[in-house]
Enzyme design. Structure first.
Site, PDB file in Angstrom:
ATOM      1  N   HIS A  81      -3.020   4.994   2.723  1.00  0.00           N
ATOM      2  CA  HIS A  81      -4.184   5.688   2.156  1.00  0.00           C
ATOM      3  C   HIS A  81      -5.237   5.979   3.218  1.00  0.00           C
ATOM      4  CE1 HIS A  81      -3.111   3.621  -1.942  1.00  0.00           C
ATOM      5  NE2 HIS A  81      -2.176   4.441  -1.503  1.00  0.00           N
ATOM      6  N   GLU A 102      -8.442  -2.307  -8.453  1.00  0.00           N
ATOM      7  CA  GLU A 102      -7.425  -1.257  -8.341  1.00  0.00           C
ATOM      8  C   GLU A 102      -7.677  -0.157  -9.367  1.00  0.00           C
ATOM      9  OE1 GLU A 102      -5.359  -0.792  -6.059  1.00  0.00           O
ATOM     10  OE2 GLU A 102      -4.833  -2.695  -5.149  1.00  0.00           O
ATOM     11  N   GLU A 129      -0.664   0.387   0.620  1.00  0.00           N
ATOM     12  CA  GLU A 129      -2.081   0.730   0.728  1.00  0.00           C
ATOM     13  C   GLU A 129      -2.428   1.276   2.113  1.00  0.00           C
ATOM     14  OE1 GLU A 129      -4.907   0.354  -1.246  1.00  0.00           O
ATOM     15  OE2 GLU A 129      -3.789  -0.126  -3.056  1.00  0.00           O
ATOM     16  N   ASP A 146      -0.993   5.789  -6.732  1.00  0.00           N
ATOM     17  CA  ASP A 146      -0.640   4.486  -6.154  1.00  0.00           C
ATOM     18  C   ASP A 146      -1.541   3.387  -6.716  1.00  0.00           C
ATOM     19  OD1 ASP A 146       1.454   5.267  -4.548  1.00  0.00           O
ATOM     20  OD2 ASP A 146       0.381   5.049  -2.647  1.00  0.00           O
ATOM     21  N   GLU A 147      -2.843   3.665  -6.744  1.00  0.00           N
ATOM     22  CA  GLU A 147      -3.792   2.660  -7.214  1.00  0.00           C
ATOM     23  C   GLU A 147      -3.544   2.307  -8.683  1.00  0.00           C
ATOM     24  OE1 GLU A 147      -5.252   1.310  -4.950  1.00  0.00           O
ATOM     25  OE2 GLU A 147      -6.091   2.679  -3.474  1.00  0.00           O
ATOM     26  N   GLU A 153     -10.743   1.976   2.320  1.00  0.00           N
ATOM     27  CA  GLU A 153      -9.288   1.838   2.452  1.00  0.00           C
ATOM     28  C   GLU A 153      -8.914   1.308   3.833  1.00  0.00           C
ATOM     29  OE1 GLU A 153      -7.048   2.256   0.181  1.00  0.00           O
ATOM     30  OE2 GLU A 153      -7.969   3.453  -1.391  1.00  0.00           O
ATOM     31  N   THR A 203     -10.551   1.944  -8.069  1.00  0.00           N
ATOM     32  CA  THR A 203     -10.114   2.851  -7.014  1.00  0.00           C
ATOM     33  C   THR A 203      -9.354   4.034  -7.593  1.00  0.00           C
ATOM     34  OG1 THR A 203      -9.886   0.896  -5.628  1.00  0.00           O
ATOM     35  CG2 THR A 203      -8.988   2.926  -4.765  1.00  0.00           C
ATOM     36  N   TRP A 258       5.931   8.463  -0.304  1.00  0.00           N
ATOM     37  CA  TRP A 258       5.319   9.513   0.504  1.00  0.00           C
ATOM     38  C   TRP A 258       4.739   8.865   1.765  1.00  0.00           C
ATOM     39  CZ3 TRP A 258       0.193   8.906   1.735  1.00  0.00           C
ATOM     40  CH2 TRP A 258      -0.578   8.079   0.909  1.00  0.00           C
ATOM     41  N   HIS A 281      -0.609  -0.043  -8.822  1.00  0.00           N
ATOM     42  CA  HIS A 281      -1.018  -1.369  -8.353  1.00  0.00           C
ATOM     43  C   HIS A 281      -1.878  -2.077  -9.406  1.00  0.00           C
ATOM     44  CE1 HIS A 281      -0.530   0.192  -3.958  1.00  0.00           C
ATOM     45  NE2 HIS A 281       0.614  -0.087  -4.523  1.00  0.00           N
TER      46      HIS A 281
END
Length: 381
Positions: free
Chosen positions: A162, A212, A159, A244-245, A121, A215, A76, A248
């Protein structure tokens, strides 16, 4: 990367530390984060011969770590969630109007937390720099083809979206003072961070595993609050970032898991070392040019809103203990077993300390703090 708990593990007392001035009692009692770490730090604490561990893991990293990244074409992008600037002016303005209507009912406290998350971020250059200080895994040329360097650059690229997305959404909402937000970002990147990782990838990957996940928790909670507040688009944004976090976190936790497999005592000692130091928030040096206690005040709002709390810190620790099978580790040296006992017994002690802090907080009078990010409106802490 996100908020963390403040605990003195030497005497197990609730002892938040702040820079410049002491906080009012209520903030001291409820803050669930660690302030700036001590100035004196070790550097390059990993024995040089252990760099060979990471050299030997390059093939493993190529096969097990890099596939956890998403191809750019499948990712995305911020524009996916934002008003389309190529539309005719009237249609673009209608999309912006709809965005502002959705955010209208969200409380000021929510925007304090969301801005703090965005600023954290946005300080991404600092985090890439920190990882590139780690001996044995740094990007030696800036475009190294080693899997460790490839991971770091691609992780940074993922990242980077974000902060871009959250900043643009906040800008269009009209709910925050963007000049003050941007000022804070500049101060923060200039200040840097000191997570206590000592240029040591054992410590560095423990830190990133924890942060991570923290977050992931924080963005997940801001997603929930946005949905409850009537902004499903913002809820989807925060939830997407949280996903995403989470991915990760799994990648970094996998590295530590591998280190535990091939160097059990060394990895166990690294985990204990980071937990004794306390995992500090990447943005612990945030400053807006006005409030020398901005980090502590932001953290107190996040605690009160339930976005990130001391209980979350304990939950994360317990999740990592389970993920890494720390309670069942065998083959440890005596020092390693002591580290194992310390880490595996820490979460219950954190929860007890939090319970006591909450009881003390109930007896204290709330006080107001003005946040420049929301046009100096006052928030009760």
């Amino acid at each position: 990367m996100q908020l963390t708990h403040c605990l003195s593990t030497k005497n197990l007392q609730w002892t938040p530390r702040v820079h410049r001035h002491r906080l009012p009692p209520r903030t001291q009692s409820i803050s669930a984060v660690a302030a700036a770490p001590p100035k004196a730090r070790k550097t390059h604490s990993m024995p040089p011969e252990k760099q060979e561990v990471f050299k030997s893991l390059e093939n493993w990293a190529s096969k097990s770590l890099l596939p956890m990244l998403k191809p750019v074409k499948d990712c995305w992008q911020p524009q996916t969630f934002l008003p389309e600037p190529a539309l005719p002016v009237e249609e673009f303005n209608e999309q912006v109007k709809a965005l502002r209507e959705r955010t209208a009912e969200l409380p000021d406290e929510y925007f304090v937390v969301l801005v703090g998350d965005m600023i954290t971020e946005d300080a991404l250059p600092t985090y890439q720099t920190m990882i590139n200080t780690l001996d044995g895994v740094r990007d030696e040329t800036g475009a190294s083809l080693s899997p460790w360097a490839t991971w770091t650059r691609a992780w940074t690229a993922e990242e980077n979206r974000h902060g871009d997305l959250l900043r643009t959404y906040l800008y269009l909402s009209g709910k925050v003072d963007m000049l003050k937000v941007e000022t804070t970002v500049q101060y923060l990147i200039g200040a840097g961070m000191d997570p206590g990782t000592e240029n040591n990838p054992y410590l560095g990957f423990v830190y990133t595993s924890f942060q991570e996940r923290a977050t992931f928790v924080s963005h997940g909670n801001t997603a929930r609050l946005a949905k409850e507040g009537g902004d499903p688009v913002l809820a989807r944004i925060c939830g997407t970032i949280a996903a995403d976090e989470k991915r990760h976190e799994l990648a970094y936790a996998k590295i530590v898991e591998k280190l535990l497999e091939i160097d059990t005592t060394g990895a166990m000692l690294a985990i204990s070392d980071m937990m004794q130091k306390r995992i500090t928030m990447p943005a612990h040096l945030m400053f807006d040019g006005q409030d020398p206690q901005l980090f502590e005040h932001f953290s107190a709002v996040a605690q009160r809103m339930g976005v990130y709390t001391a209980d979350d810190y304990a939950d994360i620790l317990e999740a990592l203990i389970q993920r890494w099978g720390l309670e069942k580790l065998e083959g440890l040296t005596g020092e390693g077993r002591r580290a194992q006992d310390f880490v595996c017994g820490l979460a219950p002690r954190i929860r007890k300390l939090q319970e006591r802090a909450e009881e003390r907080a109930k007896k204290m009078e709330p006080h107001g703090v003005k946040f420049s990010w929301i046009f100096n409106k006052e928030i009760k802490l």
